[in-house]
Scaffold this motif. Structure first.
Motif, PDB file in Angstrom:
ATOM      1  N   VAL A 158       3.579 -51.864  34.533  1.00 32.78           N
ATOM      2  CA  VAL A 158       4.692 -51.526  34.342  1.00 32.78           C
ATOM      3  C   VAL A 158       5.527 -51.869  33.155  1.00 32.78           C
ATOM      4  O   VAL A 158       6.150 -51.330  32.235  1.00 32.78           O
ATOM      5  CB  VAL A 158       5.946 -51.880  35.408  1.00 32.78           C
ATOM      6  CG1 VAL A 158       7.309 -51.742  35.227  1.00 32.78           C
ATOM      7  CG2 VAL A 158       5.440 -50.971  36.885  1.00 32.78           C
ATOM      8  N   ARG A 159       5.177 -53.371  32.652  1.00 29.89           N
ATOM      9  CA  ARG A 159       5.667 -53.653  31.354  1.00 29.89           C
ATOM     10  C   ARG A 159       5.064 -52.952  30.217  1.00 29.89           C
ATOM     11  O   ARG A 159       5.828 -52.810  29.190  1.00 29.89           O
ATOM     12  CB  ARG A 159       5.085 -55.120  31.417  1.00 29.89           C
ATOM     13  CG  ARG A 159       5.899 -55.980  32.240  1.00 29.89           C
ATOM     14  CD  ARG A 159       5.764 -57.468  32.064  1.00 29.89           C
ATOM     15  NE  ARG A 159       6.468 -58.410  32.882  1.00 29.89           N
ATOM     16  CZ  ARG A 159       7.507 -58.888  32.719  1.00 29.89           C
ATOM     17  NH1 ARG A 159       8.111 -58.684  31.882  1.00 29.89           N
ATOM     18  NH2 ARG A 159       7.984 -59.522  33.832  1.00 29.89           N
ATOM     19  N   GLN A 160       3.726 -52.482  30.334  1.00 34.35           N
ATOM     20  CA  GLN A 160       3.164 -51.727  29.152  1.00 34.35           C
ATOM     21  C   GLN A 160       3.824 -50.328  29.015  1.00 34.35           C
ATOM     22  O   GLN A 160       4.237 -49.910  27.953  1.00 34.35           O
ATOM     23  CB  GLN A 160       1.748 -51.520  29.441  1.00 34.35           C
ATOM     24  CG  GLN A 160       1.046 -50.796  28.370  1.00 34.35           C
ATOM     25  CD  GLN A 160      -0.452 -50.503  28.655  1.00 34.35           C
ATOM     26  OE1 GLN A 160      -0.930 -51.211  29.346  1.00 34.35           O
ATOM     27  NE2 GLN A 160      -1.116 -49.487  27.866  1.00 34.35           N
ATOM     28  N   ALA A 161       4.110 -49.698  30.298  1.00 34.63           N
ATOM     29  CA  ALA A 161       4.850 -48.519  30.432  1.00 34.63           C
ATOM     30  C   ALA A 161       6.379 -48.556  29.751  1.00 34.63           C
ATOM     31  O   ALA A 161       6.652 -47.664  29.001  1.00 34.63           O
ATOM     32  CB  ALA A 161       4.887 -47.994  31.642  1.00 34.63           C
ATOM     33  N   GLN A 162       7.013 -49.752  29.849  1.00 37.33           N
ATOM     34  CA  GLN A 162       8.282 -49.817  29.176  1.00 37.33           C
ATOM     35  C   GLN A 162       8.143 -49.916  27.661  1.00 37.33           C
ATOM     36  O   GLN A 162       8.771 -49.428  26.877  1.00 37.33           O
ATOM     37  CB  GLN A 162       8.831 -51.342  29.716  1.00 37.33           C
ATOM     38  CG  GLN A 162       9.525 -51.109  31.100  1.00 37.33           C
ATOM     39  CD  GLN A 162       9.906 -52.457  31.742  1.00 37.33           C
ATOM     40  OE1 GLN A 162       9.579 -53.369  31.515  1.00 37.33           O
ATOM     41  NE2 GLN A 162      11.105 -52.162  32.351  1.00 37.33           N
ATOM     42  N   THR A 163       6.983 -50.693  27.360  1.00 34.53           N
ATOM     43  CA  THR A 163       6.838 -50.809  25.896  1.00 34.53           C
ATOM     44  C   THR A 163       6.571 -49.669  25.114  1.00 34.53           C
ATOM     45  O   THR A 163       6.980 -49.389  24.033  1.00 34.53           O
ATOM     46  CB  THR A 163       5.784 -51.907  25.546  1.00 34.53           C
ATOM     47  OG1 THR A 163       6.249 -53.117  26.214  1.00 34.53           O
ATOM     48  CG2 THR A 163       5.354 -51.853  24.173  1.00 34.53           C
ATOM     49  N   GLU A 164       5.797 -48.593  25.860  1.00 32.72           N
ATOM     50  CA  GLU A 164       5.430 -47.340  25.294  1.00 32.72           C
ATOM     51  C   GLU A 164       6.470 -46.270  25.648  1.00 32.72           C
ATOM     52  O   GLU A 164       6.456 -45.110  25.342  1.00 32.72           O
ATOM     53  CB  GLU A 164       4.147 -46.784  26.115  1.00 32.72           C
ATOM     54  CG  GLU A 164       2.838 -47.831  25.740  1.00 32.72           C
ATOM     55  CD  GLU A 164       1.745 -47.412  26.237  1.00 32.72           C
ATOM     56  OE1 GLU A 164       1.707 -46.447  26.959  1.00 32.72           O
ATOM     57  OE2 GLU A 164       0.712 -48.146  26.185  1.00 32.72           O
TER      58      GLU A 164
END
Length: 224
Positions: A158-164
């Motif tokens: 999820v954190r990666q998805a937020q970054t992207e």
């Protein structure tokens, strides 16, 4: 020389006894797994486990003070397997985009449900029952920590998805919990024959649709 030999002998005896205790504990857990998974968590008894393990009931209680404690240790086995699956799905060493990671994690949870149904049912039973009051607080905290470890792999995706820019939810833990709750809801729903007949769709199709709905829905959240 004699004192050293005696000391070595005592140490060797102590180590052998520890190995024997560990082996007996493992034997009891293996027997419990067969009994509980075959007869059901609520129906099977400690007496049944003792018979299957070929030990006395008192011996079982030397290693596990309650039936629920035995179940807790079996649950830890299941959680360890699930965490390994989620970690493999996340594929930390690979250059994957967040959407791929989230879908791989969702697929891994579905596969765990399909290939380890007994462990999945145990996880659900542990959540619903009075297990916390019936087991040692230390064991409960271990179960809790292991459960959170599994959710952390979802949270990392999820954190990666937020970054992207794929997901805009403010709180990654909340977003991960929404994903887990939604996917788990599909599994619980279709585990019930009558509800599955009412829904009139196959598990993979509904699960895949829910995965996309959740990811897309979280993508519509705005960061404050």
């Amino acid at each position: 020389m004699a004192d050293r030999a005696q000391s070595n002998g005592q140490r060797s005896t102590a180590l052998r006894r520890e190995r024997e205790k560990a082996q007996r504990r493992d034997d009891i857990l293996r027997a419990a797994k067969e009994i509980f998974f075959t007869r059901g968590f609520h129906t099977a008894t400690v007496d049944d486990v003792a018979v299957a393990a070929e030990v006395s009931k008192g011996t079982v209680y030397l290693y596990f003070d309650t039936k629920e404690t035995i179940l807790a240790h079996l649950l830890l086995e299941g959680l360890n397997a699930l965490i390994a699956d989620l970690q493999a799905a996340f594929a930390e060493g690979e250059a994957l985009d967040a959407g791929t990671r989230l879908r791989r994690i969702a697929a891994a949870y579905l596969e765990f449900f399909q290939t380890s149904p007994d462990y999945y049912r145990l996880i659900m039973a542990f959540d619903r029952g009075q297990f916390q009051a019936a087991i040692d607080p230390g064991v409960y905290q271990t179960v809790l920590a292991r459960s959170l470890r599994g959710l952390e792999w979802v949270e990392r995706a999820v954190r990666q998805a937020q970054t992207e820019g794929l997901i805009g939810a403010v709180d990654p833990r909340e977003a991960a919990s929404v994903l887990w709750a939604g996917l788990n809801g599909v599994l619980v729903l279709l585990s019930h024959p009558l509800r599955a007949e009412i829904v009139a769709t196959d598990l993979e199709a509904l699960y895949g649709t829910m995965t996309e709905v959740l990811i897309n829905g979280l993508g519509q959240q705005t960061v404050a």
